[in-house]
Scaffold this motif. Structure first.
Motif, PDB file in Angstrom:
ATOM      1  N   ILE A   1      -8.399  -3.795  13.003  1.00 14.03           N
ATOM      2  CA  ILE A   1      -7.408  -2.708  13.492  1.00 14.03           C
ATOM      3  C   ILE A   1      -6.865  -3.162  14.891  1.00 14.03           C
ATOM      4  N   GLY A   2      -7.619  -3.736  15.684  1.00 13.60           N
ATOM      5  CA  GLY A   2      -6.877  -4.027  16.673  1.00 13.60           C
ATOM      6  C   GLY A   2      -5.723  -5.246  16.768  1.00 13.60           C
ATOM      7  N   THR A   3      -6.066  -6.130  15.953  1.00  9.74           N
ATOM      8  CA  THR A   3      -4.779  -7.064  15.530  1.00  9.74           C
ATOM      9  C   THR A   3      -3.760  -6.290  15.184  1.00  9.74           C
ATOM     10  N   VAL A   4      -3.762  -5.195  14.191  1.00  8.66           N
ATOM     11  CA  VAL A   4      -2.657  -4.529  13.730  1.00  8.66           C
ATOM     12  C   VAL A   4      -1.857  -3.713  14.962  1.00  8.66           C
ATOM     13  N   TYR A   5      -2.635  -3.242  15.908  1.00 10.25           N
ATOM     14  CA  TYR A   5      -2.136  -2.508  17.138  1.00 10.25           C
ATOM     15  C   TYR A   5      -1.643  -3.436  18.268  1.00 10.25           C
ATOM     16  N   ARG A   6      -1.846  -4.802  17.964  1.00  8.74           N
ATOM     17  CA  ARG A   6      -1.198  -5.632  18.689  1.00  8.74           C
ATOM     18  C   ARG A   6       0.164  -5.965  18.498  1.00  8.74           C
TER      19      ARG A   6
ATOM     20  N   LEU B   1       0.926  -1.339   0.116  1.00 13.79           N
ATOM     21  CA  LEU B   1      -0.018  -0.108  -0.146  1.00 13.79           C
ATOM     22  C   LEU B   1       0.859   1.090   0.247  1.00 13.79           C
ATOM     23  N   PHE B   2       1.850   1.406   0.644  1.00 17.11           N
ATOM     24  CA  PHE B   2       2.854   2.392   0.805  1.00 17.11           C
ATOM     25  C   PHE B   2       3.136   2.581  -0.728  1.00 17.11           C
ATOM     26  N   GLY B   3       3.834   1.293  -1.309  1.00 15.10           N
ATOM     27  CA  GLY B   3       4.242   1.528  -2.667  1.00 15.10           C
ATOM     28  C   GLY B   3       3.329   2.062  -3.625  1.00 15.10           C
ATOM     29  N   GLU B   4       1.925   1.636  -3.564  1.00 19.41           N
ATOM     30  CA  GLU B   4       0.756   2.187  -4.402  1.00 19.41           C
ATOM     31  C   GLU B   4       0.371   3.496  -4.122  1.00 19.41           C
ATOM     32  N   ARG B   5       0.256   3.739  -2.929  1.00 21.46           N
ATOM     33  CA  ARG B   5      -0.406   5.087  -2.348  1.00 21.46           C
ATOM     34  C   ARG B   5       0.251   6.027  -1.673  1.00 21.46           C
ATOM     35  N   GLY B   6       1.452   5.709  -1.430  1.00 24.27           N
ATOM     36  CA  GLY B   6       2.442   6.718  -0.414  1.00 24.27           C
ATOM     37  C   GLY B   6       2.274   6.732   1.022  1.00 24.27           C
ATOM     38  N   ILE B   7       3.051   6.732   2.018  1.00 22.62           N
ATOM     39  CA  ILE B   7       3.051   6.453   3.392  1.00 22.62           C
ATOM     40  C   ILE B   7       1.904   7.295   3.792  1.00 22.62           C
TER      41      ILE B   7
ATOM     42  N   ARG C   1      -6.681   1.270   6.848  1.00 21.78           N
ATOM     43  CA  ARG C   1      -6.391   0.811   5.267  1.00 21.78           C
ATOM     44  C   ARG C   1      -5.779  -0.582   5.493  1.00 21.78           C
ATOM     45  N   ILE C   2      -4.590  -0.577   5.993  1.00 24.56           N
ATOM     46  CA  ILE C   2      -3.520  -1.773   6.214  1.00 24.56           C
ATOM     47  C   ILE C   2      -4.535  -2.910   6.786  1.00 24.56           C
ATOM     48  N   ALA C   3      -5.321  -2.503   7.944  1.00 22.60           N
ATOM     49  CA  ALA C   3      -5.945  -3.690   8.391  1.00 22.60           C
ATOM     50  C   ALA C   3      -7.058  -4.237   7.347  1.00 22.60           C
ATOM     51  N   ALA C   4      -7.785  -3.455   6.763  1.00 26.31           N
ATOM     52  CA  ALA C   4      -8.881  -3.693   5.917  1.00 26.31           C
ATOM     53  C   ALA C   4      -8.325  -4.402   4.651  1.00 26.31           C
ATOM     54  N   GLU C   5      -7.063  -4.005   4.221  1.00 23.65           N
ATOM     55  CA  GLU C   5      -6.563  -4.713   3.139  1.00 23.65           C
ATOM     56  C   GLU C   5      -5.893  -6.004   3.384  1.00 23.65           C
TER      57      GLU C   5
ATOM     58  N   PHE D   1       1.868  -3.530  16.068  1.00 20.60           N
ATOM     59  CA  PHE D   1       2.576  -1.920  16.086  1.00 20.60           C
ATOM     60  C   PHE D   1       1.630  -1.088  16.313  1.00 20.60           C
ATOM     61  N   SER D   2       2.398  -0.134  17.198  1.00 25.24           N
ATOM     62  CA  SER D   2       1.478   0.862  17.942  1.00 25.24           C
ATOM     63  C   SER D   2       0.894   2.142  17.063  1.00 25.24           C
ATOM     64  N   ASP D   3       1.597   2.126  15.989  1.00 28.85           N
ATOM     65  CA  ASP D   3       1.367   3.255  15.100  1.00 28.85           C
ATOM     66  C   ASP D   3       1.866   2.926  13.616  1.00 28.85           C
ATOM     67  N   ARG D   4       1.343   3.847  12.577  1.00 29.04           N
ATOM     68  CA  ARG D   4       1.984   3.629  11.181  1.00 29.04           C
ATOM     69  C   ARG D   4       3.509   3.895  11.326  1.00 29.04           C
ATOM     70  N   ALA D   5       4.090   4.828  11.866  1.00 28.59           N
ATOM     71  CA  ALA D   5       5.304   5.086  11.699  1.00 28.59           C
ATOM     72  C   ALA D   5       6.151   3.889  12.456  1.00 28.59           C
ATOM     73  N   VAL D   6       5.820   3.049  13.349  1.00 26.73           N
ATOM     74  CA  VAL D   6       6.375   2.071  13.803  1.00 26.73           C
ATOM     75  C   VAL D   6       6.494   1.029  12.583  1.00 26.73           C
ATOM     76  N   ILE D   7       5.463   0.852  11.818  1.00 22.42           N
ATOM     77  CA  ILE D   7       5.484  -0.017  10.466  1.00 22.42           C
ATOM     78  C   ILE D   7       6.446   0.201   9.591  1.00 22.42           C
ATOM     79  N   VAL D   8       6.618   1.736   9.530  1.00 23.76           N
ATOM     80  CA  VAL D   8       7.551   2.222   8.468  1.00 23.76           C
ATOM     81  C   VAL D   8       9.118   1.894   8.947  1.00 23.76           C
ATOM     82  N   GLU D   9       9.302   2.072  10.278  1.00 22.17           N
ATOM     83  CA  GLU D   9      10.436   1.669  10.823  1.00 22.17           C
ATOM     84  C   GLU D   9      10.894   0.194  10.562  1.00 22.17           C
ATOM     85  N   GLU D  10       9.944  -0.599  10.664  1.00 21.15           N
ATOM     86  CA  GLU D  10      10.125  -2.133  10.647  1.00 21.15           C
ATOM     87  C   GLU D  10      10.343  -2.306   9.053  1.00 21.15           C
TER      88      GLU D  10
END
Length: 209
Positions: free
Chosen positions: A53-58, A31-37, A44-48, A60-69
């Motif tokens: 969304i709760g599973t995502v937060y389990r 999604l970052f590649g298609e839409r930008g960060i 959107r990440i959770a839906a795709e 990664f605490s936020d989008r910035a941490v996903i970018v870092e990873e």
């Protein structure tokens, strides 16, 4: 062991949990590649990914941490490719060694070209929030410098690694851009390798004098 990124949840140990974590990262990368960060929310990440969304937060605490990873994962892939395909070539000429190193890094970035473009646009690689990112990259370059030039002054090699890291990183980023075709990419890598190899030859000659 490298320090854990701020806000990152405990890494899962069970196979199913690891698979879920990788699913989140793979979906975010696409999604970052298609839409930008900036235009990709955690919702959107959770839906795709087909998870809550709760599973995502389990994981990664936020989008910035996903970018870092994703940045960390990209660097680890580069390190693995270099270890497998570029290090241990001391029997080759300097030009061949440098060319191979640049090719391996460029291949990894080309394989992740859309994500790399999003990361370059959305974050600064050397101020990414990952404390070990630049030191790890510089250490990797220093290992390659020592492989090519042999033992030498440690401080000088630190400075050399800093200069080469910036020079090579700029070159491979540009060469791996989506709009650059394979012929242009080969020419850019070849010319960059020639310049670095000529500098290495001059350094070896100066050390021998």
């Amino acid at each position: 062991m490298p320090p854990k990124a701020v806000g990152q949840r405990r890494r899962p140990t069970q196979e199913r949990a690891r698979a879920t974590r990788e699913l989140i990262l793979d979906t975010a990368a696409r999604l970052f590649g298609e839409r930008g960060i900036a235009d990709t929310s955690t919702n959107r990440i959770a839906a795709e990914a087909g998870i809550s969304i709760g599973t995502v937060y389990r994981y990664f605490s936020d989008r910035a941490v996903i970018v870092e990873e994703l940045l960390r994962r990209l660097l680890e892939s580069v390190e693995q490719r270099l270890t497998q395909h570029a290090l241990g070539l001391s029997d080759r000429s300097i030009l061949e060694q440098v060319t191979r190193i640049l090719e391996v890094i460029t291949d990894e970035l080309v394989d992740n070209a859309r994500l790399v473009r999003a990361l370059v646009a959305g974050v600064q690689f050397y101020n990414s929030g990952i404390p070990e990112f630049e030191p790890r990259l510089r250490l990797l370059v220093k290992v390659m410098v020592i492989q090519i030039l042999g033992p030498g002054d440690d401080h000088r090699y630190d400075v050399t690694s800093f200069v080469l890291m910036n020079t090579c990183f700029a070159a491979v980023l540009r060469a791996s851009a989506l709009e650059v075709d394979s012929t242009e990419r080969h020419e850019a890598i070849a010319m960059t390798a020639q310049m670095i190899a000529a500098w290495c030859d001059a350094q070896i000659a100066a050390q021998a004098a």
